[in-house]
Motif scaffolding. Sequence first.
Motif, mmCIF file in Angstrom:
data_model
loop_
_atom_site.group_PDB
_atom_site.id
_atom_site.type_symbol
_atom_site.label_atom_id
_atom_site.label_comp_id
_atom_site.label_asym_id
_atom_site.label_seq_id
_atom_site.Cartn_x
_atom_site.Cartn_y
_atom_site.Cartn_z
ATOM 1 N N PRO A 264 10.270 91.077 54.790
ATOM 2 C CA PRO A 264 11.798 90.905 55.340
ATOM 3 C C PRO A 264 12.019 90.335 53.991
ATOM 4 O O PRO A 264 11.417 88.886 53.364
ATOM 5 C CB PRO A 264 11.811 89.641 56.364
ATOM 6 N N LEU A 265 13.398 89.461 53.662
ATOM 7 C CA LEU A 265 13.862 90.185 51.760
ATOM 8 C C LEU A 265 14.805 88.382 52.581
ATOM 9 O O LEU A 265 15.893 88.570 53.187
ATOM 10 C CB LEU A 265 13.735 91.073 50.844
ATOM 11 N N LEU A 266 14.948 87.873 51.511
ATOM 12 C CA LEU A 266 15.646 87.104 51.568
ATOM 13 C C LEU A 266 16.435 86.500 49.735
ATOM 14 O O LEU A 266 16.382 86.883 48.497
ATOM 15 C CB LEU A 266 15.246 85.620 50.804
ATOM 16 N N VAL A 267 17.415 85.697 50.229
ATOM 17 C CA VAL A 267 18.570 85.455 48.408
ATOM 18 C C VAL A 267 18.802 83.949 48.667
ATOM 19 O O VAL A 267 18.773 84.110 49.574
ATOM 20 C CB VAL A 267 19.912 86.144 48.341
ATOM 21 N N LEU A 268 18.097 83.487 47.313
ATOM 22 C CA LEU A 268 18.331 82.304 47.032
ATOM 23 C C LEU A 268 19.712 82.558 46.423
ATOM 24 O O LEU A 268 20.001 83.443 45.124
ATOM 25 C CB LEU A 268 17.131 81.592 46.761
ATOM 26 N N ALA A 269 20.739 81.255 46.143
ATOM 27 C CA ALA A 269 22.122 81.299 45.333
ATOM 28 C C ALA A 269 21.935 79.995 45.509
ATOM 29 O O ALA A 269 21.688 79.485 46.349
ATOM 30 C CB ALA A 269 22.852 82.074 46.293
ATOM 31 N N ALA B 163 20.308 84.567 54.020
ATOM 32 C CA ALA B 163 20.706 84.603 51.934
ATOM 33 C C ALA B 163 20.857 82.876 52.819
ATOM 34 O O ALA B 163 21.675 82.076 53.439
ATOM 35 C CB ALA B 163 22.390 84.582 51.690
ATOM 36 N N ILE B 164 20.443 81.870 51.498
ATOM 37 C CA ILE B 164 20.222 80.333 51.527
ATOM 38 C C ILE B 164 20.911 79.969 50.527
ATOM 39 O O ILE B 164 20.561 80.550 49.273
ATOM 40 C CB ILE B 164 18.698 79.981 51.496
ATOM 41 N N ALA B 165 22.076 79.771 50.766
ATOM 42 C CA ALA B 165 23.387 78.783 49.277
ATOM 43 C C ALA B 165 23.597 77.892 49.522
ATOM 44 O O ALA B 165 23.637 77.618 50.798
ATOM 45 C CB ALA B 165 23.902 79.531 49.374
ATOM 46 N N GLU B 166 24.428 77.374 48.065
ATOM 47 C CA GLU B 166 25.487 76.076 48.840
ATOM 48 C C GLU B 166 26.289 76.207 49.269
ATOM 49 O O GLU B 166 26.790 75.089 49.932
ATOM 50 C CB GLU B 166 25.115 75.322 47.027
ATOM 51 N N SER B 167 27.044 77.137 48.710
ATOM 52 C CA SER B 167 27.736 77.674 49.402
ATOM 53 C C SER B 167 28.373 78.520 49.909
ATOM 54 O O SER B 167 27.772 80.129 48.875
ATOM 55 C CB SER B 167 29.094 76.463 48.755
ATOM 56 N N PHE B 168 28.836 78.866 50.461
ATOM 57 C CA PHE B 168 29.595 81.137 50.633
ATOM 58 C C PHE B 168 30.907 80.622 50.734
ATOM 59 O O PHE B 168 31.851 80.435 50.941
ATOM 60 C CB PHE B 168 28.925 81.641 51.929
ATOM 61 N N GLU B 169 31.741 82.137 49.892
ATOM 62 C CA GLU B 169 33.417 82.637 50.252
ATOM 63 C C GLU B 169 33.135 82.643 51.501
ATOM 64 O O GLU B 169 32.404 83.646 52.326
ATOM 65 C CB GLU B 169 33.025 83.389 49.089
ATOM 66 N N ARG B 170 34.087 82.745 52.286
ATOM 67 C CA ARG B 170 34.731 82.963 53.370
ATOM 68 C C ARG B 170 34.745 84.025 53.689
ATOM 69 O O ARG B 170 33.864 84.474 55.300
ATOM 70 C CB ARG B 170 36.245 82.568 53.683
#
Length: 905
Positions: free
Chosen positions: A775-780, A805-812
């Motif tokens: 399985p794959l991830l995105v780091l942002a 997806a692991i990020a500091e914040s996401f667009e709505r």
Amino acid sequence: MTAYKDVFGARATLQGTFGTVHYYRLGTLAQRGVSGLERLPFTVKIVLENLLRHADGDIITEDDILSLANWTPGNATTSEAEYPMLPGRVLLQDFTGVPAVADLAAMRSAVSRMNGDPKKINPLVPADLVIDHSVQVDTFGSTLAFGRNVEREYERNSERYALLRWAQQAFDNFRVVPPGTGIVHQVNLEYLASVVMTKQEDGTTVAFPDTLVGTDSHTTMVNGLGVLGWGVGGIEAEAVLLGQPLYLLTPEVIGMRLTGNLPEGATATDLVLTVTQILRKRGVVAKFVEFTGPGLSQLPLADRATIANMSPEFGATATLFPVDAETLRYLRDTGRDPKLVELIEHYTKAQGLFRTDESPEPLFDDLIELDLGSIEPSLAGPRRPQDRVAMHDLGQTFRTAYADRLKASESNGHAEQKKGDVPVEIAGIQTHLKHGSVAIAAITSCTNTSNPAVMIAAGLVAKHAVERGLSVNPTVKTSLAPGSRAVIDYLNNADLLPYLEALRFHLVGFGCTTCIGNSGPLSEPVAEAVQENDLVVAAVLSGNRNFEGRIHPQVRASFLASPPLVVAYALAGTVDIDLTEEAIGTDINGDKVYLRDIWPTQEEVRRVVTKTVTPEIFKENYSRVFEGDEHWQALSNSTGELFEWDTNSTYIQEPPFFQGMSGEPAPIKDIQNARVLVMVDDSITTDHISPAGSFAANSPAGQYLIEHGVERRDFNTYGARRGNHEVMVRGTFGNIRLRNRLTPDKEGYYTLHLPDGEQTTIYDASVRYQQEGVPLLVLAGKEYGSGSSRDWAAKGPLLLGIRAAIAESFERIHRSNLVGMGILPLQFRPGENKESLGLTGHETYDILGIAQGLKPRQEITVKVTREDGSSFTFQTIARLDSAIDVVYYKNGGILPTVLRRLMEA
């Protein structure tokens, strides 16, 4: 929820020339002890009416209504309430609409395979699709441009359009506005939006506020008309189409109070770029903005719509301008039925939804003041719409933004570049290009072409310039692509179109063009000069988006500007200039001409607008809006309940999302031994994830088409190919300016396959990982997924094998789309990020605690195992923001959830 139950006994009547209508009176809530309704933001009142009208004691309860009716400033940040809203209609454009229709067609196919009734898959609320995103500027600078571009559009897109013609006859409540008519948001503003909708209910007519969701982030433009609507992902819109509620958290409403008047020389575009800068800095992502104050009465509706259009650029969910006398004036001026206008006035006044200068000002969670007199001529760029630049600082901004490139080119040994000039011969004319040269000047986009004042101003600048003998360098690709046919009519009425054409701003199409990357190729000599000399050239456009790589792959700098400034910079030929001080050109007498010499006064613009922009223009243009031209009529038109999928089509394929779907979802599991496919920094947009522009022959998508016998000239764009998942998955993260930290030495669609470290394309790596069962991830970083509301920015990652997806914040919208496709959005805890945790992207990841069950915004543990075998854990927040998000995630997304529910019905 097809019938209104009137749980509160709120039903009342209104009478007028429009007849007798029933409505659900908000004032009834005072009988339940609710006070202060008159001070609620208009945004909250509209949502409250929706709850009141649909209350059934089951999905929407009395407690829901009383909870929202008692809204007070500040409670949005503490309340965990969520409200099921049922929008009155859905708006689609063709880039996002085609995959939505393909999904609906695929759902019908899936139901048929499960021996169900395909007709259960049918829009339950009215839907309009406007075909506006597919025209490209192949031909320009000629009176033949429009016809040739339309012909080319049909050559490229007939397969896609055939799907839409099938949908017209297969689905109820579904209308299509054919190509060559206008841009979806301008058509919505000028024609489709009714402000107050009506519906037949048990032999009576019920009136209620016009509300909608759209599959384009700039759906918010209609907020300028007092209509509450916003952009959602295509996935979410499909669920609304199928009768599912849209779940809202308690609205947080930011007020923006206007005072004063716009000064001479400033335009609505200058205002909107200032508002965008202020609100982006304030931080209004996922919040509602509402305008108020005495300055609002001085702001024409077209200016309001220009501001509301830019909501995605400052991150707001919606930006509402309440209905007032100016709204009624605009409706009359655009040829709306007088009975409808009367109904709107009666209804909004009866409901407390009509604003006057004497109305009590609403209470807001926060209030921002803006003096219109402080606005100055501005642009925005070179890479983001929120980066406003005062016109006098443009040259310095350009030089600073590209200082490294400019310095590098000065030392590369080319004498021409040392002087800053590269000779070019074009159309038999000897000229030159240099850093900062304007390569594209486009009057385009719904944002500004819906505003008669700035369009007339552009025509007047052209008129004054031609009269002084000024011209546009042939190296500039000029274009005029209005959002509706009405624009050309009033420019003709004003005798201004010939002057624009004299400067080569000929009509190239009615639709989104340069603003979404459909700018077409540069002239060959220009393209060669830019490529061979690594020139940093610019685009100046009257659009709303200028992200890297969006406008044109060879144009690095892109600046948003008002239509009259687009003409001005086309004349100047460069953005490395201060037009407040430097001459724009030289007239026929050899005298210097300055921008102030050709700029029209506000009174001059107002006089022309009043004389030439008439209701008759709009009535005439929209009287045949659904008919289409001879090209549309000549399309093949298949019939039947089920779409006949063509396995040889390179445009439309049955999407795989429902293949083999079971009646019950499989239990959710932890994600183990995952690898990072893409690791990116802040402000990664959906343009980076799912680009809409052209693509190269050597890209994975290009190779796929070549293998299927498609010639390079027929590639079309990613946006036009959204109905084929094989193209789109290969284009995911395919932006030429993407910077993947796993391959820091390269831009574009590259990554590492781990643990062997082989550098390859993102698509090819994903295929290998999926074959290996990894399985794959995105780091942002921050604001992951900002920009256009593209469903393929979530669908593509799913098909690549990305599970979180692991990020500091996401667009709505992007966060919602990820959930809608069954991808888990995880947010770093405050103060933590991939840098502070020392993540390199070379590790393996276990996401733990999913199998034990999920609840909204719970903490999720991520275990990281480094290459040396050592490990550590950190906590993330699951951005499943509501109970319904959890349901969607457990089902693998919104559409499988809806399909299972419909099969049970």
